[in-house]
Design an enzyme around this catalytic site. Structure first.
Site, PDB file in Angstrom:
ATOM      1  CD  GLU A 107      37.865  35.720  34.615  1.00 27.25           C
ATOM      2  OE1 GLU A 107      38.614  36.577  35.099  1.00 27.25           O
ATOM      3  OE2 GLU A 107      37.285  34.850  35.286  1.00 27.25           O
ATOM      4  CG  ASN A 132      41.850  30.844  39.484  1.00 27.50           C
ATOM      5  OD1 ASN A 132      42.669  31.758  39.524  1.00 27.50           O
ATOM      6  ND2 ASN A 132      40.629  31.032  39.037  1.00 27.50           N
ATOM      7  CG  LEU A 157      53.868  33.187  49.726  1.00 27.06           C
ATOM      8  CD1 LEU A 157      55.387  33.268  49.719  1.00 27.06           C
ATOM      9  CD2 LEU A 157      53.431  31.742  49.989  1.00 27.06           C
ATOM     10  CB  CYS A 207      37.964  32.453  40.952  1.00 26.24           C
ATOM     11  SG  CYS A 207      37.259  33.407  39.618  1.00 26.24           S
ATOM     12  CD  GLU A 209      35.029  39.364  42.659  1.00 21.86           C
ATOM     13  OE1 GLU A 209      34.550  40.011  43.593  1.00 21.86           O
ATOM     14  OE2 GLU A 209      34.600  38.253  42.298  1.00 21.86           O
ATOM     15  CG  ASP A 220      22.310  39.472  31.671  1.00 23.00           C
ATOM     16  OD1 ASP A 220      23.449  39.258  32.126  1.00 23.00           O
ATOM     17  OD2 ASP A 220      21.285  38.903  32.109  1.00 23.00           O
TER      18      ASP A 220
HETATM   19  C1  UDX Z   1      41.144  35.167  41.637  1.00 23.90           C
HETATM   20  C2  UDX Z   1      42.374  35.107  40.731  1.00 23.90           C
HETATM   21  O1  UDX Z   1      43.449  35.825  41.347  1.00 23.90           O
HETATM   22  C3  UDX Z   1      42.048  35.647  39.356  1.00 23.90           C
HETATM   23  O2  UDX Z   1      43.176  35.548  38.507  1.00 23.90           O
HETATM   24  C4  UDX Z   1      40.870  34.842  38.789  1.00 23.90           C
HETATM   25  O3  UDX Z   1      40.521  35.216  37.520  1.00 23.90           O
HETATM   26  C5  UDX Z   1      39.682  34.951  39.731  1.00 23.90           C
HETATM   27  O4  UDX Z   1      40.067  34.488  41.025  1.00 23.90           O
HETATM   28  P1  UDX Z   1      39.880  37.013  43.067  1.00 23.90           P
HETATM   29  O5  UDX Z   1      38.900  35.936  43.415  1.00 23.90           O
HETATM   30  O6  UDX Z   1      39.364  38.333  42.660  1.00 23.90           O
HETATM   31  O7  UDX Z   1      40.822  36.530  41.873  1.00 23.90           O
HETATM   32  O8  UDX Z   1      40.787  37.255  44.354  1.00 23.90           O
HETATM   33  P2  UDX Z   1      42.314  37.086  44.770  1.00 23.90           P
HETATM   34  O9  UDX Z   1      42.915  38.416  44.945  1.00 23.90           O
HETATM   35  O10 UDX Z   1      43.030  36.139  43.903  1.00 23.90           O
HETATM   36  O11 UDX Z   1      42.134  36.445  46.227  1.00 23.90           O
HETATM   37  C6  UDX Z   1      41.442  35.220  46.402  1.00 23.90           C
HETATM   38  C7  UDX Z   1      41.310  34.882  47.862  1.00 23.90           C
HETATM   39  O12 UDX Z   1      42.566  34.515  48.418  1.00 23.90           O
HETATM   40  C8  UDX Z   1      40.778  36.018  48.740  1.00 23.90           C
HETATM   41  O13 UDX Z   1      39.864  35.486  49.660  1.00 23.90           O
HETATM   42  C9  UDX Z   1      41.999  36.545  49.454  1.00 23.90           C
HETATM   43  O14 UDX Z   1      41.723  37.130  50.706  1.00 23.90           O
HETATM   44  C10 UDX Z   1      42.820  35.259  49.605  1.00 23.90           C
HETATM   45  N1  UDX Z   1      44.264  35.508  49.708  1.00 23.90           N
HETATM   46  C11 UDX Z   1      44.949  35.988  48.644  1.00 23.90           C
HETATM   47  C12 UDX Z   1      44.922  35.217  50.904  1.00 23.90           C
HETATM   48  O15 UDX Z   1      44.320  34.771  51.885  1.00 23.90           O
HETATM   49  N2  UDX Z   1      46.272  35.428  50.954  1.00 23.90           N
HETATM   50  C13 UDX Z   1      46.993  35.912  49.912  1.00 23.90           C
HETATM   51  O16 UDX Z   1      48.216  36.065  50.055  1.00 23.90           O
HETATM   52  C14 UDX Z   1      46.307  36.220  48.717  1.00 23.90           C
END
Ligand code: UDX
Length: 437
Positions: free
Chosen positions: A153, A213, A255, A265, A157, A30
């Site tokens: 990927e 996504n 859901l 993301c 998180e 980096d």
């Molecule tokens: C996401 C994708 O899941 C992952 O595969 C990609 O590589 C990066 O983006 P992440 O951003 O870490 O991962 O979070 P994720 O667990 O997917 O949740 C995303 C958002 O959706 C969060 O704000 C979460 O609170 C919201 N969420 C998720 C809901 O509101 N309801 C749900 O049922 C699931």
């Protein structure tokens, strides 16, 4: 096998550390000297479960850190580009860093290399990276062969290490068998464990990331709309979601209604997909609506607070949870930020508590006039409304007898439906959930 990872952000660090755990020699590079110096001392810049343990275990053995691009290029057969691709004002991704890295790889190239795009990049970026490297090599009078691969990927998180070690699938987009076979060696252990491999061309791999996504974001916006409808017709969205999820064709995950999706993301990738649509002259209308529903959901969360409190002026609101979801200290696009800003605009005081994100909040939003508290209870003392924004584990077993004693007004707005409405009402609280009475 030797690999290098350029860009030691969230994805880059998890990739380098996890591959070193699998016995591959990994060099993480980096340009941020402070970050690299800290990593060399074992200080991890982000909170991510299990990450510190594997960095500490492998550092100095299979895992190394550097600020030298020349060293990173010379070291590896396979070079991962994992730099950030921020969103521009028009929603498209800013690829400046990706191309800068590609040019530097070309400048230092000394033999055949495989250049892997790990950053989420729009369709055709792989092709452009190839052209960029080719042009520099020609200019420099070098005649090395190289391949460009897309390897998106899917790390979540909070469970990124687990996701990397045991992913649902590995996607490799390449234009020849030589590059594909080398990538299979990188992921030898996961493939041996039976993880499905999707081997395809570069453009398809790039599209898979956005489609995945955007689809998950669609599920979230969809259930949020259903929740808003349920509230108006005496239906319970949790039962609706459970019954929907029991249909194999739908599935139970993603859901859960809430204050809208956040993170690094979903917001970025949905906007980027619309941006790609503009370039290829096809606007994805569903994705555009998903973005709009998400924007409105944050406003709706604030309206719920306003409705529950009647008057915000000069009142105290407690916000439990700042990160966009539990088990991370990431505040990017977190609904908590929008909600706090709206509450402050209404002239109310805000007290906050989050188990991991408060120092990031202080650094990133130094001017927000909010009171940081030591724990959930000190944040709730004297409060006129408790708002549960992020469903951290420790917020799932709050002592409502105790809360009743310390709050000014017993109002609880549960933006994640953690609690049963009747149970909380039985403690004398006014309760507002998402999509249920
Ligand atoms: C996401 C994708 O899941 C992952 O595969 C990609 O590589 C990066 O983006 P992440 O951003 O870490 O991962 O979070 P994720 O667990 O997917 O949740 C995303 C958002 O959706 C969060 O704000 C979460 O609170 C919201 N969420 C998720 C809901 O509101 N309801 C749900 O049922 C699931």
């Amino acid at each position: 096998m030797n690999i290098s990872v350029i860009g030691v952000g969230y994805v880059g660090l998890v990739t380098g550390a996890c591959l070193s755990e699998f016995g591959i020699n990994a060099l993480c590079m980096d340009i941020d000297e402070e970050k690299i110096n800290k990593l060399k001392k074992g200080i991890i810049p982000i909170y991510e479960p299990d990450l510190a343990a594997i960095v500490h275990k492998n550092s100095g053995d299979k895992l190394h850190f550097t600020t030298s691009m020349e060293e990173a290029v010379a070291f590896a057969d396979v070079i991962f580009i994992a730099v950030d691709t921020p969103t521009r004002e028009d929603g498209t991704s800013d690829l400046t860093h990706v191309f800068e890295v590609a040019r530097n790889i070309a400048l230092y190239m000394n033999e055949y290399k495989i250049i892997v795009n790990k950053s989420t990049v729009p369709v055709f970026t792989g092709q452009k990276v190839r052209e960029e490297i080719k042009a520099i090599l020609a200019k420099e009078g070098k005649n090395f062969e190289f391949d460009v691969v897309s390897n998106p990927e899917f790390l979540q998180e909070g469970s990124a290490v687990k996701n990397f070690i045991c992913p649902d699938r590995i996607v490799i987009g390449s234009s020849n068998d030589k590059a594909l076979e080398a990538m299979k060696k990188v992921y030898y252990i996961q493939l041996l464990q039976g993880v499905p491999l999707v081997a395809t061309n570069i453009e398809t791999a790039e599209m898979i990331k956005y489609a995945s996504n955007a689809f998950l974001a669609t599920k979230v916006s969809f259930i949020n709309e259903m929740a808003n409808m349920c509230e108006r017709c005496n239906a319970d969205v949790l039962t609706v979601a459970r019954a929907m999820g029991l249909d194999d064709r739908i599935g139970p995950r993603f859901l859960q209604p809430g204050p809208g999706y956040g993170g690094s993301c979903f917001p970025k990738d949905t906007k980027a997909l619309v941006g790609i649509g503009k370039k290829i002259r096809y606007i994805p209308k569903i994705v555009k609506s998903v973005i709009e529903v998400n924007r409105l959901q944050r406003l709706l969360a604030y309206s719920k607070i306003k409705k529950a409190m009647k008057k915000l002026d000069n009142k105290t609101v407690t916000v439990l949870g700042l990160s966009f979801k539990p088990e991370t200290d990431d505040l990017r696009e977190s609904p908590a930020i929008d909600i706090i800003e709206k509450i402050l605009e209404s002239n109310a005081r805000v007290k906050v508590y989050d188990p991991k994100s408060m120092s990031n909040m202080k650094t990133n939003y130094p001017l927000l006039p909010i009171a940081y508290c030591e724990d959930a209870y000190s944040a709730c003392a004297g409060s006129d409304c408790i708002v549960l924004v992020t469903d951290w584990k420790e917020f799932k077993s709050l002592d409502f007898e105790k809360l009743k004693e310390i709050v000014q007004t017993p109002v609880f707005v549960d933006l994640r439906n953690v609690y049963e409405p009747e149970e909380i009402r039985s403690f004398g609280f006014r309760y507002e959930g998402m999509g249920r009475k």
